[in-house]
Design an enzyme around this catalytic site. Structure first.
Site, PDB file in Angstrom:
ATOM      1  N   ASP A  98     -14.791   3.559   8.175  1.00  0.00           N
ATOM      2  CA  ASP A  98     -13.746   4.454   7.674  1.00  0.00           C
ATOM      3  C   ASP A  98     -14.306   5.377   6.592  1.00  0.00           C
ATOM      4  O   ASP A  98     -13.973   6.553   6.538  1.00  0.00           O
ATOM      5  CB  ASP A  98     -12.556   3.658   7.120  1.00  0.00           C
ATOM      6  CG  ASP A  98     -11.569   4.585   6.427  1.00  0.00           C
ATOM      7  OD1 ASP A  98     -11.007   5.454   7.114  1.00  0.00           O
ATOM      8  OD2 ASP A  98     -11.397   4.474   5.209  1.00  0.00           O
ATOM      9  N   ARG A 105     -14.034  13.675   8.423  1.00  0.00           N
ATOM     10  CA  ARG A 105     -12.722  14.304   8.649  1.00  0.00           C
ATOM     11  C   ARG A 105     -12.417  15.339   7.577  1.00  0.00           C
ATOM     12  O   ARG A 105     -11.849  16.390   7.848  1.00  0.00           O
ATOM     13  CB  ARG A 105     -11.614  13.229   8.649  1.00  0.00           C
ATOM     14  CG  ARG A 105     -11.629  12.357   9.898  1.00  0.00           C
ATOM     15  CD  ARG A 105     -10.774  11.114   9.693  1.00  0.00           C
ATOM     16  NE  ARG A 105      -9.409  11.435   9.353  1.00  0.00           N
ATOM     17  CZ  ARG A 105      -8.584  10.627   8.666  1.00  0.00           C
ATOM     18  NH1 ARG A 105      -9.000   9.438   8.252  1.00  0.00           N
ATOM     19  NH2 ARG A 105      -7.368  10.999   8.393  1.00  0.00           N
ATOM     20  N   HIS A 125       0.833  -1.200   0.000  1.00  0.00           N
ATOM     21  CA  HIS A 125       0.000   0.000   0.000  1.00  0.00           C
ATOM     22  C   HIS A 125       0.866   1.246   0.000  1.00  0.00           C
ATOM     23  O   HIS A 125       1.815   1.346   0.766  1.00  0.00           O
ATOM     24  CB  HIS A 125      -0.906   0.016   1.232  1.00  0.00           C
ATOM     25  CG  HIS A 125      -1.785   1.227   1.280  1.00  0.00           C
ATOM     26  ND1 HIS A 125      -2.972   1.300   0.590  1.00  0.00           N
ATOM     27  CD2 HIS A 125      -1.633   2.427   1.881  1.00  0.00           C
ATOM     28  CE1 HIS A 125      -3.514   2.492   0.787  1.00  0.00           C
ATOM     29  NE2 HIS A 125      -2.722   3.202   1.573  1.00  0.00           N
ATOM     30  N   SER A 135      -7.121   4.571   9.519  1.00  0.00           N
ATOM     31  CA  SER A 135      -7.898   4.563   8.282  1.00  0.00           C
ATOM     32  C   SER A 135      -7.267   3.612   7.254  1.00  0.00           C
ATOM     33  O   SER A 135      -7.936   2.738   6.690  1.00  0.00           O
ATOM     34  CB  SER A 135      -7.971   5.996   7.736  1.00  0.00           C
ATOM     35  OG  SER A 135      -8.409   6.026   6.407  1.00  0.00           O
ATOM     36  N   LYS A 184      -8.454  -0.755   6.304  1.00  0.00           N
ATOM     37  CA  LYS A 184      -8.782  -1.282   4.976  1.00  0.00           C
ATOM     38  C   LYS A 184      -7.839  -2.424   4.580  1.00  0.00           C
ATOM     39  O   LYS A 184      -8.258  -3.394   3.958  1.00  0.00           O
ATOM     40  CB  LYS A 184      -8.735  -0.152   3.942  1.00  0.00           C
ATOM     41  CG  LYS A 184      -9.957   0.774   4.069  1.00  0.00           C
ATOM     42  CD  LYS A 184      -9.843   2.017   3.210  1.00  0.00           C
ATOM     43  CE  LYS A 184      -8.895   3.016   3.836  1.00  0.00           C
ATOM     44  NZ  LYS A 184      -8.959   4.371   3.256  1.00  0.00           N
TER      45      LYS A 184
HETATM   46  N1  URA Z   1      -5.495   7.447   2.947  1.00  0.00           N
HETATM   47  C1  URA Z   1      -6.475   6.869   3.655  1.00  0.00           C
HETATM   48  O1  URA Z   1      -6.993   5.847   3.249  1.00  0.00           O
HETATM   49  N2  URA Z   1      -6.879   7.416   4.807  1.00  0.00           N
HETATM   50  C2  URA Z   1      -6.321   8.550   5.293  1.00  0.00           C
HETATM   51  O2  URA Z   1      -6.730   9.001   6.357  1.00  0.00           O
HETATM   52  C3  URA Z   1      -5.319   9.160   4.545  1.00  0.00           C
HETATM   53  C4  URA Z   1      -4.909   8.574   3.376  1.00  0.00           C
END
Ligand code: URA
Ligand code: CA
Length: 433
Positions: free
Chosen positions: A161, A168, A82, A183, A187
């Site tokens: 999220d 946010r 990622h 966050s 995932k």
């Molecule tokens: N990417 C994400 O998935 N979440 C964040 O908070 C920032 C970048």
């Protein structure tokens, strides 16, 4: 339990229990906790921070708020990669077939782009016919048969999220390390990987503008991943300028093909080997990074990785002929070379604004509803540290409009030429614990 008590506790610097964090995540996801309380709570986290234990509990609660993908029917150690985001970041498209070609199963879920950053899923859709939505059973079958499949995130992955991120975004609480870390990791954990390689980008084109913040984010995510039972490491990489030369969709697929043929840009090729070697080691296919790298170099040079890319494209409904003839993808009507105005060395390429220039051409989305023009983008001919002569091509613009003055000026403003400078180091740090 009452939400107001949790807000008060965090406001006064207290440490939240697992039960309290679960109460918040479940309540906000099902709508029983309103936006105004969630907003206040996020702001207390922004100011008071969280312990690793709190962040881990928040991550797991968000991961468990929706579907948790079970990849256990795929043989071998599934390693995910990622990136925290960049401009012109073509690595996944090269890495997925390359790492798969040495026997590491790659079951990759990728995202779409927004704003100045592009998304892997959008880029893959530049390949005619390529399907990014694959049923779970088929996804597993493809990875078992061919070692690789790349899909978009399932609709119900970490819905907590999704909801919190939107909140946010409008409450000035994106920029918080515990919130970013939870966050991203929620995932990753919900997508079912056994091990995770993180590429934490730093610099102008990234979330983390400076190396200290990038290091803190990386360490936090590595600790959470390991606490959640996923072997996790992070590479901190430079995103002060875009990665590689191409920024767009079709042109980044073409760049990925060139890289798989061994003719790619130096920085992109190196990044792929650095991240790929870590993935191969975490998957247990090599006992050292050197050995892993040798395997990858051999797979690339022998053409095996390129062959795997063709198989991956065909498996997902795409036309594999684009590998031999990239002009089978959408092509821009106007291809315009922009010359350097002066002689000197490239000192800076502002990644974020170059990304925005590509977005203005149509390569990216300003809002989630925008559609993408796959054919357009920007190609950098000179990267930071390279010498350029006045009149030599600095950038090529791929466009479907003739009216390029604004974009041209934007590119001139964001690529500065001056006295001799060194090339920036690509890998800034490696975080394993
Ligand atoms: N990417 C994400 O998935 N979440 C964040 O908070 C920032 C970048
Ligand atoms: Ca690129």
């Amino acid at each position: 339990m009452r939400m107001i008590d949790l807000i008060e506790k965090k406001r006064d610097g207290g440490q939240l229990t697992k039960e309290e964090i679960n109460f918040f995540v479940e309540g906000y996801t099902d709508g029983s906790i309103p936006d105004y309380q969630a907003s206040a709570f996020l702001m207390t986290i922004f100011y008071k921070d969280m312990t690793d234990e709190e962040i881990t509990n928040l991550t797991l609660a968000m991961a468990n708020s929706g579907d948790v993908i079970d990849l256990s029917s795929i043989d071998g150690v599934k390693v995910d990669k990622h990136s925290t985001g960049g401009v012109g970041d073509t690595t996944t498209i090269v890495l997925a077939p390359l790492v798969a070609s040495v026997g590491v199963p790659v079951a990759k879920m990728s995202g779409r782009g927004l704003g100045h950053t592009g998304g892997t899923i959008d880029k893959l859709e530049a390949i005619p016919g390529f399907q990014v939505e694959i049923e779970n059973d088929n996804f597993i079958k493809l990875v078992n048969e061919s070692q690789v499949a790349v899909t978009g995130q399932s609709g119900n992955l970490a819905p907590a999220d999704k909801k919190l991120y939107a909140l946010r975004d409008v409450t000035a609480t994106v920029d918080s390390i515990p919130l970013i870390a939870s966050s991203i990791m929620s995932k990753k954990i919900a997508s079912g990987a056994d091990a995770i390689v993180l590429d934490v980008t730093t610099g102008d084109g990234a979330f983390m503008k400076n190396i200290e913040d990038a290091r803190r984010l990386a360490k936090t995510m590595v600790r959470i991943g390991n606490m959640a039972g996923r072997n996790t490491m992070a590479v901190i990489s430079d995103m002060s300028q875009p990665l590689g030369e191409a920024i767009g969709n079709s042109i980044e697929i073409e760049e990925a093909i060139e890289t798989l043929k061994g003719n790619g840009p130096e920085d992109l090729t190196e990044m792929v080997y650095v991240l790929g070697s870590q993935m191969v080691v975490l998957a247990g296919k090599a006992s050292s990074l050197e050995e892993a790298r040798e395997m990858l170099v051999e797979a690339l040079e022998s053409g095996k990785a390129l062959e795997t890319f063709k198989v991956m494209i065909a498996n997902q409904g795409g036309n594999p002929d684009i590998v031999d003839d990239p002009s089978k993808m959408d092509q821009a009507k106007y291809v315009v070379d922009i010359p350097a105005k002066e002689t000197g060395w490239v000192n800076e390429i502002h990644a974020e604004n170059v990304g925005i220039a590509a977005m203005i051409l149509g390569a990216g989305r300003k809002t989630k509803e925008d559609s993408i023009d796959y054919s357009v983008g920007v190609k950098l001919h000179k990267k930071v540290g390279m010498k350029v002569e006045a009149g030599e091509t600095l950038v090529t613009i791929y466009a479907n409009t003739e009216d390029l003055d604004a974009v041209t000026n934007m590119l001139y403003d964001n690529i500065s030429i001056g006295s001799e400078v060194e090339e920036p180091a690509l890998v800034r740090d490696i975080i394993t614990e």
